[in-house]
Design an enzyme around this catalytic site. Sequence first.
Site, PDB file in Angstrom:
ATOM      1  N   HIS A  16       1.572 -14.670  -6.779  1.00 26.10           N
ATOM      2  CA  HIS A  16       0.452 -15.385  -6.148  1.00 26.10           C
ATOM      3  C   HIS A  16       1.025 -16.408  -5.165  1.00 26.10           C
ATOM      4  O   HIS A  16       1.786 -16.019  -4.289  1.00 26.10           O
ATOM      5  CB  HIS A  16      -0.411 -15.996  -7.260  1.00 26.10           C
ATOM      6  CG  HIS A  16      -1.709 -16.598  -6.831  1.00 26.10           C
ATOM      7  ND1 HIS A  16      -2.323 -16.355  -5.646  1.00 26.10           N
ATOM      8  CD2 HIS A  16      -2.547 -17.462  -7.487  1.00 26.10           C
ATOM      9  CE1 HIS A  16      -3.467 -17.020  -5.550  1.00 26.10           C
ATOM     10  NE2 HIS A  16      -3.633 -17.710  -6.662  1.00 26.10           N
ATOM     11  N   HIS A  46      -1.377  -6.712  -1.485  1.00 30.34           N
ATOM     12  CA  HIS A  46      -2.507  -7.577  -1.838  1.00 30.34           C
ATOM     13  C   HIS A  46      -3.445  -6.785  -2.738  1.00 30.34           C
ATOM     14  O   HIS A  46      -3.634  -5.593  -2.553  1.00 30.34           O
ATOM     15  CB  HIS A  46      -3.266  -8.024  -0.577  1.00 30.34           C
ATOM     16  CG  HIS A  46      -4.101  -9.239  -0.805  1.00 30.34           C
ATOM     17  ND1 HIS A  46      -5.365  -9.172  -1.335  1.00 30.34           N
ATOM     18  CD2 HIS A  46      -3.843 -10.551  -0.595  1.00 30.34           C
ATOM     19  CE1 HIS A  46      -5.849 -10.397  -1.443  1.00 30.34           C
ATOM     20  NE2 HIS A  46      -4.952 -11.253  -1.001  1.00 30.34           N
ATOM     21  N   ASP A 102       1.419 -14.931   2.914  1.00 32.11           N
ATOM     22  CA  ASP A 102       2.647 -15.635   2.544  1.00 32.11           C
ATOM     23  C   ASP A 102       3.829 -15.217   3.398  1.00 32.11           C
ATOM     24  O   ASP A 102       4.789 -15.987   3.564  1.00 32.11           O
ATOM     25  CB  ASP A 102       2.954 -15.421   1.058  1.00 32.11           C
ATOM     26  CG  ASP A 102       1.887 -16.066   0.183  1.00 32.11           C
ATOM     27  OD1 ASP A 102       1.329 -15.386  -0.702  1.00 32.11           O
ATOM     28  OD2 ASP A 102       1.577 -17.243   0.421  1.00 32.11           O
TER      29      ASP A 102
HETATM   30  C1  SDX Z   1      -1.631 -14.272  -2.653  1.00 32.18           C
HETATM   31  O1  SDX Z   1      -5.825 -12.583  -4.519  1.00 32.18           O
HETATM   32  C2  SDX Z   1      -5.680 -13.326  -3.458  1.00 32.18           C
HETATM   33  O2  SDX Z   1      -6.541 -13.491  -2.627  1.00 32.18           O
HETATM   34  C3  SDX Z   1      -4.322 -14.016  -3.389  1.00 32.18           C
HETATM   35  C4  SDX Z   1      -4.032 -14.730  -2.079  1.00 32.18           C
HETATM   36  C5  SDX Z   1      -4.914 -15.917  -1.883  1.00 32.18           C
HETATM   37  O3  SDX Z   1      -5.131 -16.319  -0.717  1.00 32.18           O
HETATM   38  O4  SDX Z   1      -5.291 -16.548  -2.903  1.00 32.18           O
HETATM   39  O5  SDX Z   1      -4.215 -13.824  -1.005  1.00 32.18           O
HETATM   40  C6  SDX Z   1      -2.594 -15.235  -2.047  1.00 32.18           C
HETATM   41  O6  SDX Z   1      -1.341 -14.396  -3.804  1.00 32.18           O
HETATM   42  C7  SDX Z   1      -1.113 -13.122  -1.822  1.00 32.18           C
HETATM   43  C8  SDX Z   1      -0.172 -12.165  -2.637  1.00 32.18           C
HETATM   44  C9  SDX Z   1       1.194 -12.811  -2.780  1.00 32.18           C
HETATM   45  N1  SDX Z   1       2.036 -12.021  -3.669  1.00 32.18           N
HETATM   46  C10 SDX Z   1       3.085 -11.308  -3.237  1.00 32.18           C
HETATM   47  O7  SDX Z   1       3.435 -11.234  -2.068  1.00 32.18           O
HETATM   48  C11 SDX Z   1       3.874 -10.649  -4.362  1.00 32.18           C
HETATM   49  C12 SDX Z   1       4.224  -9.198  -3.988  1.00 32.18           C
HETATM   50  N2  SDX Z   1       2.996  -8.440  -4.001  1.00 32.18           N
HETATM   51  C13 SDX Z   1       2.785  -7.594  -5.169  1.00 32.18           C
HETATM   52  O8  SDX Z   1       3.239  -8.123  -6.365  1.00 32.18           O
HETATM   53  C14 SDX Z   1       1.373  -7.023  -5.172  1.00 32.18           C
HETATM   54  O9  SDX Z   1       1.124  -6.542  -3.917  1.00 32.18           O
HETATM   55  C15 SDX Z   1       0.244  -7.906  -5.617  1.00 32.18           C
HETATM   56  C16 SDX Z   1       0.488  -8.515  -6.935  1.00 32.18           C
HETATM   57  C17 SDX Z   1      -0.033  -8.966  -4.611  1.00 32.18           C
HETATM   58  C18 SDX Z   1      -1.003  -7.020  -5.702  1.00 32.18           C
HETATM   59  O10 SDX Z   1      -0.697  -6.049  -6.577  1.00 32.18           O
HETATM   60  P1  SDX Z   1      -1.777  -5.027  -7.207  1.00 32.18           P
HETATM   61  O11 SDX Z   1      -3.014  -4.968  -6.440  1.00 32.18           O
HETATM   62  O12 SDX Z   1      -1.888  -5.336  -8.655  1.00 32.18           O
HETATM   63  O13 SDX Z   1      -1.068  -3.670  -6.952  1.00 32.18           O
HETATM   64  P2  SDX Z   1       0.185  -3.193  -7.752  1.00 32.18           P
HETATM   65  O14 SDX Z   1       1.127  -4.324  -8.066  1.00 32.18           O
HETATM   66  O15 SDX Z   1      -0.303  -2.363  -8.882  1.00 32.18           O
HETATM   67  O16 SDX Z   1       0.919  -2.304  -6.653  1.00 32.18           O
HETATM   68  C19 SDX Z   1       0.528  -0.956  -6.445  1.00 32.18           C
HETATM   69  C20 SDX Z   1       1.841  -0.241  -6.139  1.00 32.18           C
HETATM   70  C21 SDX Z   1       2.876  -0.430  -7.235  1.00 32.18           C
HETATM   71  O17 SDX Z   1       3.718   0.722  -7.212  1.00 32.18           O
HETATM   72  P3  SDX Z   1       3.747   1.675  -8.512  1.00 32.18           P
HETATM   73  O18 SDX Z   1       4.186   0.806  -9.674  1.00 32.18           O
HETATM   74  O19 SDX Z   1       2.329   2.192  -8.681  1.00 32.18           O
HETATM   75  O20 SDX Z   1       4.752   2.763  -8.155  1.00 32.18           O
HETATM   76  O21 SDX Z   1       2.438  -0.803  -4.957  1.00 32.18           O
HETATM   77  C22 SDX Z   1       3.673  -1.402  -5.305  1.00 32.18           C
HETATM   78  C23 SDX Z   1       3.666  -1.614  -6.803  1.00 32.18           C
HETATM   79  O22 SDX Z   1       5.006  -1.596  -7.322  1.00 32.18           O
HETATM   80  N3  SDX Z   1       3.768  -2.680  -4.632  1.00 32.18           N
HETATM   81  C24 SDX Z   1       4.905  -3.209  -4.225  1.00 32.18           C
HETATM   82  C25 SDX Z   1       4.525  -4.432  -3.631  1.00 32.18           C
HETATM   83  N4  SDX Z   1       3.190  -4.589  -3.717  1.00 32.18           N
HETATM   84  C26 SDX Z   1       2.731  -3.506  -4.347  1.00 32.18           C
HETATM   85  N5  SDX Z   1       6.169  -2.801  -4.303  1.00 32.18           N
HETATM   86  C27 SDX Z   1       7.110  -3.615  -3.766  1.00 32.18           C
HETATM   87  N6  SDX Z   1       6.828  -4.812  -3.187  1.00 32.18           N
HETATM   88  C28 SDX Z   1       5.561  -5.237  -3.099  1.00 32.18           C
HETATM   89  N7  SDX Z   1       5.286  -6.426  -2.522  1.00 32.18           N
END
Ligand code: SDX
Length: 374
Positions: free
Chosen positions: A220, A259, A310
């Site tokens: 986050h 996201h 971010d």
């Molecule tokens: C913020 O919600 C909001 O509005 C938040 C925010 C706000 O203004 O409040 O926008 C601010 O928190 C933005 C997000 C910041 N976080 C990151 O940058 C962390 C990296 N991102 C990931 O952890 C991920 O994208 C999330 C947690 C943000 C969202 O994840 P989801 O929707 O739960 O999706 P997921 O993790 O299940 O990903 C789906 C697939 C997975 O692959 P598989 O396990 O199915 O093979 O995509 C991959 C994930 O591994 N994936 C990534 C990735 N993001 C998704 N792989 C590598 N790096 C990434 N960044």
Amino acid sequence: MTDIKKGLAGVVVDYTAISKVNPETNSLLYRGYPVQELAATQPFEAVAYLLWHGELPTEEQLADLVAFERANRTLDPAVKTAIDLLPLEAHPMDVVRTAVSVLGAADPAAFDNSRESDVEKSRLLLAKIPAMVAYDQRRRRGQGLVEPRDDLDYAHNFLWMTFDEEPDPVVAAAFNVSMILYAEHSFNASTFTARVITSTMADLYSAVVGAIGALKGPLHGGANEAVMHILDEIGTAQNVGPWLDEALASKRKIMGFGHRVYKSGDSRVPTMKAALDTLVEHYDADELAELYDALESDFVSRKGIYPNLDYPSGPSYHLMGFDTLTFTPLFVAARVAGWTAHIMEQAASNALIRPLSEYNGPDERHLDGHVPDA
Ligand code: SDX
């Protein structure tokens, strides 16, 4: 088999009139206004007012908020004492979380959950958090407290208190844009945390302290700090390919990308990237810009996962001169506007937030060994 919605993905739990995040149109509205329009025309103080009250302030209403904010910018002695009790190595998110907690514990109106009182507390937190964040960075650098200046607006004064020098207009403009873009984003994890705490009729400060805890995580708000650590680790654009090969082979999350709601790119990124571009030009940071572009294009081409806010925010704050550890506290300073708007919205039409769970532990059993009839 019960349909478990892990992480509440895709679950609509309530209405909100504060902001609309629309992945279909890749857009974000604050009380109906596109965030890009607000970022291009408004001071952060006016956007905070909009989130709290539903309308942009009149000249008089803005003047009243600005006067209050400027009169309440100093770091309270009790808060400074509390911060000074914490080790210099304490994470700045723990410092700002503690500082807000001290402010709340010392506020006799803390448990007055009336909207009028909550608006006052929201304005106070907006005014006080910059001093907490600025002082913590300065003490880590062995520098003393810088008193606020009431001749500067929110963005300029935040920079003044942090760096003890006349704020550069290019930096202040980019900083103001970042505060507006970070201010609000519907039911993200930290905002929903604040709403859960509010739903028990706990006070606004408790809800904000909980939200700070949630924002700290690198999935986050902590992602903006993590982005800078990644860029520092890669070093140059030439290293991106090999670095990604290894990172993805070890299933590493690349912070700053992806996201839960936006799937074809975060609506806020183009506006923050434009702000970053002004900083790159201002500081001749072409190498950083090349590294930024190389990582984005390589990762997007490999995974089809796009940058979130971010990603441009991290290098922007770096070029502004903030320590990497200060990045997420800057997110706190901005998001406190959205959190407190949601706290007031939750309180206004409250229902205790208490979801169900499906038990998958051991069947009933007893110490004397008897097994109940099926
Ligand atoms: C913020 O919600 C909001 O509005 C938040 C925010 C706000 O203004 O409040 O926008 C601010 O928190 C933005 C997000 C910041 N976080 C990151 O940058 C962390 C990296 N991102 C990931 O952890 C991920 O994208 C999330 C947690 C943000 C969202 O994840 P989801 O929707 O739960 O999706 P997921 O993790 O299940 O990903 C789906 C697939 C997975 O692959 P598989 O396990 O199915 O093979 O995509 C991959 C994930 O591994 N994936 C990534 C990735 N993001 C998704 N792989 C590598 N790096 C990434 N960044």
